[in-house]
Design an enzyme around this catalytic site. Sequence first.
Site, PDB file in Angstrom:
ATOM      1  N   ASP A  35       0.942  10.991  -3.176  1.00  0.00           N
ATOM      2  CA  ASP A  35       0.882   9.678  -2.792  1.00  0.00           C
ATOM      3  C   ASP A  35       1.966   9.587  -1.401  1.00  0.00           C
ATOM      4  OD1 ASP A  35       0.141   6.608  -4.164  1.00  0.00           O
ATOM      5  OD2 ASP A  35       1.297   6.970  -2.478  1.00  0.00           O
ATOM      6  N   ILE A  36       1.379   8.956  -0.541  1.00  0.00           N
ATOM      7  CA  ILE A  36       2.204   8.845   0.765  1.00  0.00           C
ATOM      8  C   ILE A  36       3.438   7.712   0.460  1.00  0.00           C
ATOM      9  CG2 ILE A  36       0.973   6.946   2.110  1.00  0.00           C
ATOM     10  CD1 ILE A  36       0.819   8.946   4.552  1.00  0.00           C
ATOM     11  N   HIS A 104      -9.479   5.911  -7.928  1.00  0.00           N
ATOM     12  CA  HIS A 104      -8.714   7.164  -7.907  1.00  0.00           C
ATOM     13  C   HIS A 104      -7.445   6.813  -9.028  1.00  0.00           C
ATOM     14  CE1 HIS A 104      -7.077   3.871  -5.366  1.00  0.00           C
ATOM     15  NE2 HIS A 104      -5.819   4.046  -5.865  1.00  0.00           N
TER      16      HIS A 104
HETATM   17  P1  AMP Z   1      -4.185   1.679  -5.141  1.00  0.00           P
HETATM   18  O1  AMP Z   1      -3.240   0.379  -5.202  1.00  0.00           O
HETATM   19  O2  AMP Z   1      -4.215   1.773  -6.810  1.00  0.00           O
HETATM   20  O3  AMP Z   1      -5.224   1.360  -4.655  1.00  0.00           O
HETATM   21  O4  AMP Z   1      -3.189   2.853  -4.746  1.00  0.00           O
HETATM   22  C1  AMP Z   1      -3.525   3.471  -3.696  1.00  0.00           C
HETATM   23  C2  AMP Z   1      -2.323   4.404  -3.432  1.00  0.00           C
HETATM   24  O5  AMP Z   1      -2.603   4.948  -2.251  1.00  0.00           O
HETATM   25  C3  AMP Z   1      -0.804   3.827  -3.022  1.00  0.00           C
HETATM   26  O6  AMP Z   1      -0.068   4.181  -4.151  1.00  0.00           O
HETATM   27  C4  AMP Z   1      -0.689   4.133  -1.754  1.00  0.00           C
HETATM   28  O7  AMP Z   1       0.610   4.533  -1.672  1.00  0.00           O
HETATM   29  C5  AMP Z   1      -1.665   5.349  -1.460  1.00  0.00           C
HETATM   30  N1  AMP Z   1      -2.023   5.743  -0.236  1.00  0.00           N
HETATM   31  C6  AMP Z   1      -2.297   4.967   0.940  1.00  0.00           C
HETATM   32  N2  AMP Z   1      -2.705   5.617   1.757  1.00  0.00           N
HETATM   33  C7  AMP Z   1      -2.513   6.839   1.672  1.00  0.00           C
HETATM   34  C8  AMP Z   1      -2.577   8.295   2.359  1.00  0.00           C
HETATM   35  N3  AMP Z   1      -3.181   7.991   3.763  1.00  0.00           N
HETATM   36  N4  AMP Z   1      -2.196   9.133   1.702  1.00  0.00           N
HETATM   37  C9  AMP Z   1      -1.829   9.226   0.608  1.00  0.00           C
HETATM   38  N5  AMP Z   1      -1.714   8.005  -0.404  1.00  0.00           N
HETATM   39  C10 AMP Z   1      -2.073   6.914   0.229  1.00  0.00           C
END
Ligand code: AMP
Length: 145
Positions: A35-36, A104
């Site tokens: 997770d970024i 996810h």
């Molecule tokens: P959710 O709020 O459950 O949809 O979680 C989305 C997750 O994706 C969050 O924890 C973000 O930090 C993560 N995220 C968003 N963009 C990216 C990316 N490009 N690469 C990795 N993680 C990401």
Amino acid sequence: MQAEYDSNNIFARILRGELPCFKVYEDADTIAFMDIMPQSDGHTLVVPKEQAVDVFGLSEAGAAAAIRATQIVARGVREAFQPDGVVISQFNGAAAGQTVPHIHFHIVPRYVDQPLRGHARQQQDMGVLKQHAERVIAALAKLKG
Ligand code: AMP
């Protein structure tokens, strides 16, 4: 009622290889990457390849594959980071905290002396994320034996 899938969401683009990620695991149905904006060190996402917005749109076979992969990756995260506990979560809909409209699963290590950082708030240093990915990859290889 099924949410409509947007094939340009950020995880769809990562799955197509259009955007980078620090990948730690892949099988026929799933990928997992760091997770970024991690809520804790080792926060990893498991992303089914099937085009589904949320758990309600995922096929039963896809759900089974996703949980299987989540268990494998969580074992690797636990081995790599030795946390005190591990939260596994999955959000459906903006009201539930979902920010990316592609299903996810979050694997979030918990450490007794560290509060969680905000959800999807602060971007991690790329060098640190890369190191963390390498730790999970090494742990998964060790566990696979
Ligand atoms: P959710 O709020 O459950 O949809 O979680 C989305 C997750 O994706 C969050 O924890 C973000 O930090 C993560 N995220 C968003 N963009 C990216 C990316 N490009 N690469 C990795 N993680 C990401």
